[in-house]
Design an enzyme around this catalytic site. Structure first.
Site, PDB file in Angstrom:
ATOM      1  N   GLU A 117      10.949   2.339   7.128  1.00 35.15           N
ATOM      2  CA  GLU A 117      11.253   2.119   8.539  1.00 35.15           C
ATOM      3  C   GLU A 117      11.585   3.431   9.256  1.00 35.15           C
ATOM      4  O   GLU A 117      11.152   3.667  10.379  1.00 35.15           O
ATOM      5  CB  GLU A 117      12.434   1.154   8.687  1.00 35.15           C
ATOM      6  CG  GLU A 117      12.325  -0.140   7.882  1.00 35.15           C
ATOM      7  CD  GLU A 117      11.433  -1.192   8.538  1.00 35.15           C
ATOM      8  OE1 GLU A 117      10.743  -0.884   9.517  1.00 35.15           O
ATOM      9  OE2 GLU A 117      11.419  -2.337   8.031  1.00 35.15           O
ATOM     10  N   ASN A 131       8.992   9.229  -5.360  1.00 38.02           N
ATOM     11  CA  ASN A 131       7.650   9.805  -5.491  1.00 38.02           C
ATOM     12  C   ASN A 131       7.319  10.557  -4.200  1.00 38.02           C
ATOM     13  O   ASN A 131       7.000   9.943  -3.182  1.00 38.02           O
ATOM     14  CB  ASN A 131       6.634   8.677  -5.742  1.00 38.02           C
ATOM     15  CG  ASN A 131       5.223   9.214  -5.945  1.00 38.02           C
ATOM     16  OD1 ASN A 131       4.831  10.229  -5.351  1.00 38.02           O
ATOM     17  ND2 ASN A 131       4.452   8.540  -6.780  1.00 38.02           N
ATOM     18  N   PRO A 132       7.435  11.874  -4.206  1.00 37.87           N
ATOM     19  CA  PRO A 132       7.250  12.646  -2.964  1.00 37.87           C
ATOM     20  C   PRO A 132       5.864  12.479  -2.344  1.00 37.87           C
ATOM     21  O   PRO A 132       5.718  12.633  -1.137  1.00 37.87           O
ATOM     22  CB  PRO A 132       7.455  14.095  -3.411  1.00 37.87           C
ATOM     23  CG  PRO A 132       8.113  14.031  -4.733  1.00 37.87           C
ATOM     24  CD  PRO A 132       7.765  12.714  -5.349  1.00 37.87           C
ATOM     25  N   GLY A 145       0.837  -1.194   0.000  1.00 38.22           N
ATOM     26  CA  GLY A 145       0.000   0.000   0.000  1.00 38.22           C
ATOM     27  C   GLY A 145       0.868   1.239   0.000  1.00 38.22           C
ATOM     28  O   GLY A 145       0.388   2.367   0.066  1.00 38.22           O
TER      29      GLY A 145
END
Lengths: 167, 709
Positions: free
Chosen positions: B675, B601-602, B462
């Site tokens: 993480e 992808n910001p 996701g």
């Protein structure tokens, strides 16, 4: 809602299967665990709550419900307080206080109410009333903090009630 | 890479977004399979001992029931096949409460659940080791070299002689992963081959572990996992439910669907362990650290070991001439812990960043300044150069955006109505790694329209794997993003890294980029022509009049990565409001600044960091699982009383990525962000609470009861 109903002396109307209606004073509606901890209330088998009646009162200008919880929403109360004051000329003619999260049922703070009757609505008297109520509390290992939290919650709810909901 | 890309680095909407919002994206239990039967697990109600008898007669006679599987009739399985947590019904022995002890299969879910309630289990219970508070003193060292004691310099001498020091113990509770999608499986056998629709963060590892447990060849198992409804580590190593579904399907000779209930999720798929961390830091009066000691005591399962490396952030975060990192653990009758977002680093950074804040306050040095004074020029643990490290930039940028200069050194100085206001900072880190990944790149042409299909056994939690793969391929092939089809999450595709340990984006993007370069090279070579300006693969398909062309890449990380210390870093800034009367805490504002290499992808990256910050705030303020010391069960097993943050708990979260052009980490310069987003967050919140109240809470979560001031 249950805590506010307890403070306001609500009456629970229930109807049995035979159609008969009976009234239960709110203080008697929930029960302490005793030897039947699975029973939360005094409804008989087949009975249904049909109505809750709140007696006319003079608390409309000065009441407050405070809920303290572990997260901002979707959490049971650690301690909640419903407080209502009828103040005439700075003197408390009647106070109503109920506490949630401290007993098996909504806990009516009769000691605190008694301590406030006829007194002036000051922070000092709120402190005394809260201390009087929590004096007899019997905490367990993991809820000791609720004695202090409950005391503070009573004071804060009374203060907010006195000021019509403002700090 | 310096060349400006057309798509990589742009905030594309998820290419699978429409599928998801319209319900068309298929998660494990959504696949249309005919003739399904339904499985329901039932579980041990003791923590330790053995089953003396299971009476399944009533359940077997219950309407719709096809079979009841227990240790008495389950097939032989290899318990060391690579799945986690045991519970394969191989013996009557019980190692933890909630261990799977059987499966009921019926025509409907409701029939299976009703029958499961008719099963009567008798136990010979032994005294369970379930009370960490009592057992912590018996903790032992691990034989695992990865968490051996790490000693550098003479910590004891430095600490003893230091003028300024802090010694404190930080406690963090058990936490549960609880992704939106519970672990679930549909198992379909065709002859001796089985297809398992089952969410897996590591598709290939799921295939090999399942096959080894079943005692069949990996190629007999197909894992299908195109979309995953979150995992946070709990779908990294998989659990016995996948293989119990497979053997149940074999027993009833029909496809079986088995989904864990939300309540079962609390004791079926691992947890973040309870950690007790003793910190000792010492410094000169000018604020130069002289010793960092980080000693962790935790627990693991009776038969298997998993220990999250809390102290590892203290090895590299700050410069000190001496350091000591140790781990001790207690084997307990609790399900084995497992990777949980920011494993080790999230609770570890709470201890380290709190202790740093405590020492900075003792020295009366601003905590941002204190960190800047102890910035290491190279990795203090091994002397290797950093591939890149932007802690200083993260701290400075964050301080500026946050308005850190308004912070008062002394606590209890700022009030806002009934609230005390505090500011806190905490840093974080996580290793950045690329893993071996293969991919097929297939091109097709119809007239002047060229399309690509990019196929690899990657996974998408996701987080946006589909999208970054499409962006990477579109750039590298000379196509628009919608012309790229992305096929992932299937073990029949070329093997790929998993979405674990922040390796996914780096591994997938580099492999796909390499594959697209390779197919372009091959097309040019095939044409026999020479070009002044390198053409794109799309142009070559047209100019060479090809209708189909494909290649396979087997990408590996750069050869020299082990010569460097390669990590992502961040700095987190929290504002808290603490109600003086009630002890309730709000976090109205949070700024997370991250240095994690090239951000593919910001938009999806921002979501990742926001998710990490929210869980970090939950770790700081609300989340806690308590083990009942008599029975070994978790007391809170629903979202009503296991408190993850609700909407109202979360204020504004601003995420910023500092520009970091790392040419060493990998060709695409990608470090990974999954993480690191949670690391340092709880410390920042706890430090802000100290700044607001003057109260140092070292035991998470910081609930109102701990803040009765």
């Amino acid at each position: 809602m249950a805590i506010a109903f307890a403070a306001l002396d609500a009456v629970v109307k229930v109807q049995g299967r035979d159609g008969k209606v009976r009234s239960i004073p709110f203080a008697d509606y929930h029960r302490l665990p005793g030897d039947q901890p699975e029973k939360d209330n005094t409804l008989q088998h087949g009975e249904l709550v049909t109505e809750i009646e709140i007696p006319k009162n003079n608390f409309a200008d000065r009441s407050y419900y405070l809920k303290i919880r572990d997260r901002a929403s979707y959490a049971f109360a650690l301690v909640s307080v419903a407080a209502a004051l009828d103040v005439k000329g700075g003197t408390i003619s009647e106070a109503r206080i109920a506490i949630g999260g401290v007993a098996h049922k909504p806990w009516r703070a009769f000691e605190a109410e008694k301590a406030l009757k006829g007194k002036s609505a000051t922070d000092e008297n709120f402190q005394l009333a809260a201390a009087a109520e929590m004096q007899g509390a019997k905490p367990l290992e993991h809820n000791k903090f609720k004695v202090e939290l409950g005391r503070r919650a009573i004071v804060r709810a009374l203060r907010m009630a006195k000021n019509g909901g403002k700090a | 890479m310096n060349t400006k890309k057309k798509f990589v680095g742009e905030g594309f909407d998820r290419i699978d977004g429409l599928l998801k919002v319209t319900g068309a994206a298929r998660y494990s239990t959504d696949f249309p399979v005919q003739n399904l039967a339904y499985g329901v697990l039932f579980k041990s109600e003791i923590a330790s001992g053995k089953i003396s008898d299971i009476d399944t007669v009533a359940a077997e006679k219950s309407p719709g029931v096809l079979t009841v599987m227990t240790h008495k009739n389950a097939p032989k399985l290899n318990e060391r096949g690579g799945l986690r947590g045991g519970a394969f019904l191989q013996s009557p022995n019980i190692d933890y409460r909630g261990q799977n002890i059987g499966v009921v299969v019926a025509e409907t879910f409701e029939q299976a659940r009703a029958a499961a309630r008719l099963i009567k289990v008798s136990y010979e219970a032994a005294e369970g080791k379930v009370d960490f508070e009592k057992l912590a003193g018996t903790a032992i060292p691990s034989k695992n070299p990865g968490i051996a004691d790490a000693v550098r310099g003479d910590v004891e001498a430095a600490f003893t002689s230091a003028e300024h020091k802090i010694e404190a113990v930080y406690e963090t509770p058990i936490e549960h992963h609880q992704p939106m999608e519970p672990h679930s499986t549909i198992a379909v056998w065709e002859g001796e081959n089985v297809t398992l629709y089952n969410a897996a963060q590591m598709v290939n590892a799921a295939q090999s572990a399942t096959a080894a447990t079943l005692g069949i060849k990996p190629e007999q198992v197909r894992i299908v996992s195109p979309h995953i409804g979150g995992g946070f580590g709990s779908k990294g190593g998989l659990w016995s439910n996948i293989v119990l579904t497979a053997v149940a399907a074999k027993m009833v000779k029909r496809p079986v669907k088995l989904a864990l209930t939300r309540q079962q999720m609390f004791n079926s798929v691992g947890l973040r362990q309870r950690d007790r961390q003793k910190m000792r830091l010492s410094a000169t009066k000018d604020g130069k650290l002289t010793a960092v000691a980080h000693e962790t005591v935790t627990h693991t399962a009776i038969r298997d070991e998993y220990i999250e490396a809390c102290g590892d952030c203290s090895k590299i975060m700050y410069d000190a001439p001496s350091s000591l990192i140790t781990y001790r653990h207690v084997p307990m009758n609790i399900i084995i812990p497992t990777f949980t977002r920011g494993p080790g680093k999230a609770p570890g950074s709470f201890a380290l960043e709190s202790a740093i804040d405590e020492l900075a306050y003792q020295l009366k040095i601003d905590p941002v300044e204190f960190r800047l004074k102890n910035e290491p020029a190279k990795d203090p643990s091994n002397g290797k150069p950093w591939s890149s490290r932007k802690v200083v930039e993260c701290l400075r940028k964050g301080a500026e955006i946050f308005g850190w200069n308004k912070r008062k050194m002394e606590p209890r100085q700022v009030r806002q109505e009934s609230y005390l206001v505090g500011y806190g900072v905490g840093c974080g880190t996580y290793p950045a790694r690329q893993r071996d990944t293969s991919a097929n790149i297939k091109l097709t042409r119809n007239g002047n329209e060229v399309r690509a299909s990019v196929e690899l056994a990657a996974s998408d939690l996701g987080t946006g794997s589909h999208t970054i793969i499409a962006q990477t391929a579109a750039d590298a092939l000379g196509l628009e993003v919608p012309k790229v089809a992305v096929k992932i999450g299937d073990s029949t595709l070329p093997p790929a890294a998993g979405s674990v340990g922040s390796v996914g984006a780096a591994s997938f993007a580099n492999a796909v980029n390499d594959g697209c370069e390779k197919i372009t090279d091959e097309l040019i070579a095939k044409s026999g022509k020479q070009f002044f300006v390198r053409p794109t693969a799309a142009q070559m398909m047209i100019s060479e009049n090809l209708t189909e062309f494909q290649t396979r890449i087997d990408a590996k990380p750069p050869a020299n990565v082990n010569d460097y210390s390669i990590h992502s870093f961040n700095a987190n800034f929290a504002e808290v409001l603490v109600n003086e009367h009630t002890g309730m805490v709000r976090v109205p504002r949070f700024v997370a600044v991250t240095g994690a290499g090239n951000i593919l992808n910001p938009k999806t990256a921002r979501s990742q960091i926001i998710g990490g910050v929210i869980w970090g705030i939950g770790m700081a303020l609300t989340e806690e699982s308590i083990v009942e010391p008599r029975y070994g069960n978790f007391i809170t097993r629903s979202f009503a009383d296991y408190h993850i943050p609700a909407n109202l708990d979360i204020g504004d979260i601003e995420t910023v990525f500092v520009n970091e052009d790392d040419k060493i980490v990998n060709k695409m310069g990608v470090k990974g962000i999954g993480e690191v987003g949670i690391v340092g967050v709880a410390g920042a919140v706890a430090n802000a609470i100290f700044n607001a109240t003057g109260k140092r809470v070292r035991t998470l979560p910081i609930t109102p009861e701990k803040l009765l001031l």
